[in-house]
Design a protein around this motif. Sequence first.
Motif, mmCIF file in Angstrom:
data_model
loop_
_atom_site.group_PDB
_atom_site.id
_atom_site.type_symbol
_atom_site.label_atom_id
_atom_site.label_comp_id
_atom_site.label_asym_id
_atom_site.label_seq_id
_atom_site.Cartn_x
_atom_site.Cartn_y
_atom_site.Cartn_z
ATOM 1 N N GLY A 86 0.810 -1.213 0.000
ATOM 2 C CA GLY A 86 0.000 0.000 0.000
ATOM 3 C C GLY A 86 0.845 1.266 0.000
ATOM 4 O O GLY A 86 1.781 1.403 -0.784
ATOM 5 N N THR A 87 0.526 2.175 0.903
ATOM 6 C CA THR A 87 1.188 3.484 0.931
ATOM 7 C C THR A 87 1.965 3.763 2.205
ATOM 8 O O THR A 87 2.624 4.805 2.300
ATOM 9 N N SER A 88 1.924 2.841 3.179
ATOM 10 C CA SER A 88 2.576 3.177 4.455
ATOM 11 C C SER A 88 3.202 1.995 5.183
ATOM 12 O O SER A 88 3.904 2.206 6.172
ATOM 13 N N PHE A 89 2.984 0.769 4.710
ATOM 14 C CA PHE A 89 3.486 -0.390 5.447
ATOM 15 C C PHE A 89 4.806 -0.873 4.896
ATOM 16 O O PHE A 89 4.953 -1.076 3.681
ATOM 17 N N LYS A 90 5.787 -1.078 5.776
ATOM 18 C CA LYS A 90 7.065 -1.678 5.417
ATOM 19 C C LYS A 90 7.246 -2.949 6.225
ATOM 20 O O LYS A 90 7.074 -2.949 7.440
ATOM 21 N N ASP A 91 7.586 -4.037 5.547
ATOM 22 C CA ASP A 91 7.717 -5.330 6.215
ATOM 23 C C ASP A 91 8.830 -5.283 7.251
ATOM 24 O O ASP A 91 9.950 -4.829 6.972
ATOM 25 N N SER A 92 8.540 -5.792 8.445
ATOM 26 C CA SER A 92 9.471 -5.697 9.564
ATOM 27 C C SER A 92 10.730 -6.538 9.381
ATOM 28 O O SER A 92 11.744 -6.287 10.028
ATOM 29 N N ARG A 93 10.691 -7.548 8.504
ATOM 30 C CA ARG A 93 11.856 -8.394 8.277
ATOM 31 C C ARG A 93 12.592 -8.058 6.984
ATOM 32 O O ARG A 93 13.556 -8.736 6.627
ATOM 33 N N PHE A 94 12.173 -6.994 6.303
ATOM 34 C CA PHE A 94 12.753 -6.731 4.997
ATOM 35 C C PHE A 94 14.260 -6.491 5.043
ATOM 36 O O PHE A 94 15.029 -7.100 4.299
ATOM 37 N N SER A 95 14.693 -5.591 5.890
ATOM 38 C CA SER A 95 16.117 -5.251 5.935
ATOM 39 C C SER A 95 16.973 -6.466 6.245
ATOM 40 O O SER A 95 18.008 -6.697 5.604
ATOM 41 N N ALA A 96 16.545 -7.266 7.226
ATOM 42 C CA ALA A 96 17.311 -8.458 7.593
ATOM 43 C C ALA A 96 17.345 -9.459 6.447
ATOM 44 O O ALA A 96 18.383 -10.066 6.159
ATOM 45 N N ASN A 97 16.209 -9.639 5.767
ATOM 46 C CA ASN A 97 16.157 -10.589 4.649
ATOM 47 C C ASN A 97 16.967 -10.092 3.450
ATOM 48 O O ASN A 97 17.673 -10.876 2.793
ATOM 49 N N TYR A 98 16.869 -8.817 3.153
ATOM 50 C CA TYR A 98 17.534 -8.259 1.984
ATOM 51 C C TYR A 98 19.055 -8.337 2.139
ATOM 52 O O TYR A 98 19.778 -8.730 1.228
ATOM 53 N N THR A 99 19.524 -7.970 3.334
ATOM 54 C CA THR A 99 20.966 -8.003 3.601
ATOM 55 C C THR A 99 21.467 -9.426 3.789
ATOM 56 O O THR A 99 22.517 -9.808 3.251
ATOM 57 N N GLY A 100 20.711 -10.230 4.549
ATOM 58 C CA GLY A 100 21.137 -11.596 4.830
ATOM 59 C C GLY A 100 21.235 -12.455 3.588
ATOM 60 O O GLY A 100 22.187 -13.236 3.428
ATOM 61 N N SER A 101 20.274 -12.338 2.684
ATOM 62 C CA SER A 101 20.307 -13.132 1.459
ATOM 63 C C SER A 101 21.471 -12.702 0.566
ATOM 64 O O SER A 101 22.149 -13.539 -0.043
ATOM 65 N N TYR A 102 21.724 -11.417 0.502
ATOM 66 C CA TYR A 102 22.850 -10.903 -0.291
ATOM 67 C C TYR A 102 24.179 -11.430 0.250
ATOM 68 O O TYR A 102 25.033 -11.903 -0.510
ATOM 69 N N ASN A 103 24.347 -11.349 1.559
ATOM 70 C CA ASN A 103 25.598 -11.800 2.169
ATOM 71 C C ASN A 103 25.813 -13.304 2.012
ATOM 72 O O ASN A 103 26.957 -13.780 2.005
ATOM 73 N N ALA A 104 24.717 -14.048 1.895
ATOM 74 C CA ALA A 104 24.816 -15.498 1.727
ATOM 75 C C ALA A 104 25.083 -15.893 0.275
ATOM 76 O O ALA A 104 25.305 -17.073 -0.008
#
Length: 293
Positions: A113-131
């Motif tokens: 929508g216009t205001s919700f950001k997933d609470s696990r996004f940063s951890a998933n985005y960085t963790g998957s990249y590092n792996a």
Amino acid sequence: MPAYSSPIRRLVRPRGALLAGVLGSVAALLVTAAGPAAAAPPGPDRPVQPGQAWMGAGTRIEQGPPPSAGGEVSTMDTSGVQGIDVSHWQGAINWGSVRAAGIDFAYMKATEGTSFKDSRFSANYTGSYNAGLIRGAYHFARPDASNGATQANYFASSGGGWSQDGKTLPGVLDIEHNPSGAMCYGLSTTQMRTWVNDFYNTYKARTTRDVVIYTTASWWNTCTGNWTGMSTKSPLWIAHWGTASPNIPSGFPTWTIWQYSATGRVSGVSGDVDRNKFNGTLSRLVALANNTA
């Protein structure tokens, strides 16, 4: 006569009952502290709240409601280039174990929508990249909340951007059956076409990339009126579970990614996770990430 009917007996409860009450309170506190990631995703008896949707949240004409754990019959075609998609519902993920299990790419929910950001996004985005995975972000569309341009800007500013590093996939517009209301969000087919086109144009202006469209044949054909206007612009991510060959929406020549299961299992992820397959070799997936495909 109800238990503890007298004032004195209501104050002096048996130790077993008192202990059960304390333990129940502690358990409730633990569930609350753990947050949504520790709970099961909403189902038919647990409506999806704003911000809580995930890929495949809505009822599909092809395959019915989202399956409960273990309830889906799937071909589970684990050949070729394999991927998963996740959100906060999967909780903490061991991305090293995911990579070791043969998963090459992953998409994770960034916004809704216009205001919700997933609470696990940063951890998933960085963790998957590092792996070592090739990864990207997706936006769960809410066409009833704003126009497409507004949501594209929010997505691009909140994790949906792109960089030419060979490990970042173009962002995804997850547009599918409304999980908590009218199938087409109250829009006419003409209005929906405008909404999608505005999202596409805005996202491309912000990132230089064609947004990937995640959808189902039933939703697309119904809510856009068999629109062929995106067939030469956006790669198609088709969702169709438990079949040997997915149904393709009108106008799209083929699929780029196929979500073939919603009840897959992968080492490093607790519980069910969506399983996906890329239509090509790993070098072609890298080319898609680099925008040289």
